[in-house]
Design a protein around this motif. Structure first.
Motif, PDB file in Angstrom:
ATOM      1  N   ILE A   1      -7.082   2.282  -0.121  1.00 27.41           N
ATOM      2  CA  ILE A   1      -8.273   3.093   0.142  1.00 27.41           C
ATOM      3  C   ILE A   1      -9.221   2.366   1.087  1.00 27.41           C
ATOM      4  O   ILE A   1      -9.734   2.947   2.060  1.00 27.41           O
ATOM      5  N   LEU A   2      -9.450   1.077   0.847  1.00 31.66           N
ATOM      6  CA  LEU A   2     -10.329   0.299   1.722  1.00 31.66           C
ATOM      7  C   LEU A   2      -9.759   0.248   3.137  1.00 31.66           C
ATOM      8  O   LEU A   2     -10.506   0.337   4.119  1.00 31.66           O
ATOM      9  N   ALA A   3      -8.447   0.090   3.245  1.00 35.29           N
ATOM     10  CA  ALA A   3      -7.818   0.027   4.564  1.00 35.29           C
ATOM     11  C   ALA A   3      -7.969   1.336   5.317  1.00 35.29           C
ATOM     12  O   ALA A   3      -8.209   1.353   6.527  1.00 35.29           O
ATOM     13  N   PHE A   4      -7.858   2.465   4.602  1.00 35.40           N
ATOM     14  CA  PHE A   4      -8.047   3.766   5.232  1.00 35.40           C
ATOM     15  C   PHE A   4      -9.509   3.986   5.609  1.00 35.40           C
ATOM     16  O   PHE A   4      -9.821   4.467   6.698  1.00 35.40           O
ATOM     17  N   GLN A   5     -10.424   3.651   4.697  1.00 33.98           N
ATOM     18  CA  GLN A   5     -11.847   3.856   4.985  1.00 33.98           C
ATOM     19  C   GLN A   5     -12.294   3.080   6.208  1.00 33.98           C
ATOM     20  O   GLN A   5     -13.050   3.598   7.037  1.00 33.98           O
ATOM     21  N   GLY A   6     -11.870   1.833   6.300  1.00 28.40           N
ATOM     22  CA  GLY A   6     -12.269   1.001   7.427  1.00 28.40           C
ATOM     23  C   GLY A   6     -11.432   1.214   8.666  1.00 28.40           C
ATOM     24  O   GLY A   6     -11.628   0.515   9.666  1.00 28.40           O
ATOM     25  N   ASP A   7     -10.496   2.164   8.629  1.00 27.03           N
ATOM     26  CA  ASP A   7      -9.579   2.447   9.735  1.00 27.03           C
ATOM     27  C   ASP A   7      -8.848   1.190  10.181  1.00 27.03           C
ATOM     28  O   ASP A   7      -8.607   0.970  11.368  1.00 27.03           O
ATOM     29  N   ILE A   8      -8.490   0.360   9.196  1.00 24.71           N
ATOM     30  CA  ILE A   8      -7.720  -0.852   9.472  1.00 24.71           C
ATOM     31  C   ILE A   8      -6.254  -0.498   9.681  1.00 24.71           C
ATOM     32  O   ILE A   8      -5.556  -1.104  10.476  1.00 24.71           O
ATOM     33  N   THR A   9      -5.800   0.515   8.958  1.00 29.09           N
ATOM     34  CA  THR A   9      -4.468   1.056   9.163  1.00 29.09           C
ATOM     35  C   THR A   9      -4.498   2.550   8.847  1.00 29.09           C
ATOM     36  O   THR A   9      -5.407   3.021   8.152  1.00 29.09           O
ATOM     37  N   ARG A  10      -3.512   3.265   9.341  1.00 29.07           N
ATOM     38  CA  ARG A  10      -3.404   4.702   9.064  1.00 29.07           C
ATOM     39  C   ARG A  10      -2.058   5.052   8.439  1.00 29.07           C
ATOM     40  O   ARG A  10      -1.787   6.225   8.191  1.00 29.07           O
ATOM     41  N   VAL A  11      -1.224   4.042   8.187  1.00 36.47           N
ATOM     42  CA  VAL A  11       0.107   4.265   7.629  1.00 36.47           C
ATOM     43  C   VAL A  11       0.375   3.212   6.556  1.00 36.47           C
ATOM     44  O   VAL A  11       0.256   2.010   6.825  1.00 36.47           O
ATOM     45  N   THR A  12       0.732   3.652   5.355  1.00 33.94           N
ATOM     46  CA  THR A  12       1.027   2.715   4.272  1.00 33.94           C
ATOM     47  C   THR A  12       2.329   3.097   3.574  1.00 33.94           C
ATOM     48  O   THR A  12       2.703   4.267   3.515  1.00 33.94           O
ATOM     49  N   THR A  13       3.001   2.080   3.025  1.00 34.59           N
ATOM     50  CA  THR A  13       4.110   2.293   2.097  1.00 34.59           C
ATOM     51  C   THR A  13       3.870   1.408   0.885  1.00 34.59           C
ATOM     52  O   THR A  13       3.345   0.294   1.003  1.00 34.59           O
ATOM     53  N   PHE A  14       4.265   1.899  -0.289  1.00 33.47           N
ATOM     54  CA  PHE A  14       4.002   1.179  -1.535  1.00 33.47           C
ATOM     55  C   PHE A  14       5.169   1.405  -2.486  1.00 33.47           C
ATOM     56  O   PHE A  14       5.455   2.536  -2.868  1.00 33.47           O
ATOM     57  N   GLN A  15       5.834   0.330  -2.854  1.00 30.83           N
ATOM     58  CA  GLN A  15       6.980   0.363  -3.756  1.00 30.83           C
ATOM     59  C   GLN A  15       6.489   0.013  -5.162  1.00 30.83           C
ATOM     60  O   GLN A  15       6.104  -1.121  -5.427  1.00 30.83           O
ATOM     61  N   LEU A  16       6.499   0.994  -6.071  1.00 34.57           N
ATOM     62  CA  LEU A  16       5.961   0.787  -7.413  1.00 34.57           C
ATOM     63  C   LEU A  16       6.792  -0.195  -8.237  1.00 34.57           C
ATOM     64  O   LEU A  16       6.269  -0.813  -9.171  1.00 34.57           O
ATOM     65  N   ALA A  17       8.051  -0.329  -7.940  1.00 31.36           N
ATOM     66  CA  ALA A  17       8.929  -1.344  -8.538  1.00 31.36           C
ATOM     67  C   ALA A  17      10.220  -1.315  -7.745  1.00 31.36           C
ATOM     68  O   ALA A  17      10.552  -0.313  -7.106  1.00 31.36           O
ATOM     69  N   ARG A  18      10.947  -2.391  -7.785  1.00 31.04           N
ATOM     70  CA  ARG A  18      12.215  -2.423  -7.067  1.00 31.04           C
ATOM     71  C   ARG A  18      13.289  -1.701  -7.864  1.00 31.04           C
ATOM     72  O   ARG A  18      13.209  -1.578  -9.094  1.00 31.04           O
ATOM     73  N   GLU A  19      14.284  -1.223  -7.152  1.00 31.87           N
ATOM     74  CA  GLU A  19      15.463  -0.670  -7.817  1.00 31.87           C
ATOM     75  C   GLU A  19      16.110  -1.758  -8.682  1.00 31.87           C
ATOM     76  O   GLU A  19      16.103  -2.929  -8.327  1.00 31.87           O
ATOM     77  N   THR A  20      16.667  -1.355  -9.802  1.00 36.61           N
ATOM     78  CA  THR A  20      17.274  -2.234 -10.826  1.00 36.61           C
ATOM     79  C   THR A  20      16.239  -3.118 -11.520  1.00 36.61           C
ATOM     80  O   THR A  20      16.601  -4.091 -12.175  1.00 36.61           O
TER      81      THR A  20
END
Length: 447
Positions: free
Chosen positions: A287-306
């Protein structure tokens, strides 16, 4: 900082010794020639991807009915407060993920490409949707994209049925041969967002020289506030307060970790002991990164497979991965569904905060699009059919939420990627194994 214009540039920063803070979208960023009481600063478009590992219990995921989203299913119930800005899509498939493995579930999710089967370094996949977006809407931002995860990705070699670990470890690929590692430590993400320096070591050293990031930007902040109206001063204060609170929580987690005699080997040292607290920090950093326009694209892996992580917050003591091989045991499926619902609840909290954060003439959620889901359908048989998929946000871009889109015949997940890229302003003829767009996402209910 020298303010020589009558309006602030969208890329205005507060700077201090070793620190840089981008600003949220302000009314003062309206070009002076067009500013009026009826005009607000124009927001930017953003794309985010949240990966849930190892599929789910689709019977507890899928809502009743089609078209209008009525009562939410047990796994999705926490999304109630943002139901009008989500769409659930049923009967999407990921054919490039076959022959059916954890590695390809992860690697094909954003690439819609078939991974070359290898245990060595001659891996080959495809450029992922997030990186295509970064090439277009990420240009000019401090970080073209931000890759995040919850687990350490230190395994190398062969991880799953002859596939190199690189496929299981990395969601984002800048090219078919260039995976982008994700960062799981909130402190390091914070330094990427707000620290100055050519290397991670330089950023870390510069930020460690002060008690708080905001202590170094006081002069710049005072100068800025003299140029702003009351509403903009309030927006800046709210944003900087959020930055300080995230920094405080990171510092507390690092302090608490010194007294933890039993560290989690999957978790970086110095992160919150609770998975939920760790995930919330990682979401808030986005959220901070979006608000400050530091980035406009994110990916987030909630846990790894297995992942064999346990989630005591849910009351389930079993490790996640063994539960997914449930053998159709109803008790195991019910416990797995609790983990599925827990992951969704954290995403729901994030969407609520995005919805509550002003951005131009709407909210961050209005001006962002998120894809939440998994590359696996039924984990018990490792299939890649009828994937659990949610699209959230985008009301300002014509997205119609509050709906359940159920396709009569299986459709490629790549169609959704192509559609979301188009909504973000990226014009492509095709992506992966796509065969068209999903027009239903922007079509009014009942049509």
């Amino acid at each position: 900082m020298i303010l020589s214009r009558k309006s602030l540039h969208r890329r205005t920063f507060l700077r201090g010794m070793g620190a840089t803070i981008g600003l949220p979208l302000l009314d003062a960023m309206i070009p002076a020639a067009t500013a009026s009481t009826l005009t607000v600063a124009k927001p930017v478009k953003r794309l985010g991807y949240v990966f849930m590992p190892m599929g789910c219990d689709i019977t507890r995921w899928t809502p009743e009915g089609t078209d209008k989203l009525g009562e939410l299913s047990p796994i999705l119930k926490s999304l109630g407060s943002v139901k009008d800005q989500i769409s659930v899509l049923s009967n999407l498939e990921l054919q490039p993920a076959y022959p059916g493995t954890h590695a390809t579930s992860n690697s094909a999710f954003l690439s819609a490409a078939q991974a070359r089967r290898t245990e060595s370094s001659d891996y080959f996949l495809g450029t992922t949707a997030d990186q295509i977006a970064a090439q277009h809407i990420g240009r000019g931002t401090q970080l073209p994209s931000l890759e995040m995860s919850m687990d350490l990705m230190q395994t190398v070699g062969q991880c799953d049925n002859g596939y190199a670990c690189v496929y299981q470890n990395n969601l984002s690929w800048a090219s078919p041969t260039t995976p982008l590692p994700a960062e799981a430590h909130p402190r390091l993400v914070f330094e990427m967002l707000f620290g100055e320096g050519a290397t991670p070591e330089e950023r870390q050293a510069s930020l460690k020289r002060r008690a708080s990031l905001l202590d170094w930007v006081g002069d710049d902040l005072a100068s800025l506030k003299r140029e702003l109206g009351a509403a903009d001063r309030g927006r800046v204060d709210d944003y900087l307060q959020a930055v300080r609170e995230v920094e405080r929580r990171i510092q507390k987690a690092e302090s608490d970790a010194k007294d933890n005699p039993l560290p989690d080997l999957d978790r970086p040292e110095g992160v919150p002991a609770s998975y939920a607290d760790h995930a919330r920090l990682m979401f808030e950093l986005q959220i901070l990164a979006f608000q400050g326009d530091i980035t406009r694209v994110t990916t987030f892996q909630l846990a790894r497979e297995t992942s064999n992580r346990t989630y005591p917050e849910t009351g389930v003591t079993d490790p996640h991965h063994p539960l997914t091989h449930h053998g159709n045991d109803p008790d195991k499926i019910a416990r797995m569904a609790k983990i599925n619902a827990f992951h969704v609840s954290l995403f729901a909290e994030f969407l609520e905060k995005m919805k509550g954060t002003k951005d131009g003439d709407g909210t961050l959620l209005d001006h962002s699009l998120f894809l939440y889901g998994s590359g696996m359908g039924n984990p018990n048989v490792h299939d890649h059919n009828n994937l659990p998929i949610i699209v959230a946000g985008g009301a300002a871009g014509g997205m119609q939420g509050g709906r359940h889109i159920r396709f009569d015949k299986p459709q490629p997940l790549a169609n959704l990627h192509l559609t979301l890229l188009d909504k973000a302003g990226v014009d492509l003829e095709s992506f992966g194994d796509s065969n068209g767009m999903i027009d239903e996402l922007s079509r009014p209910l009942g049509i």
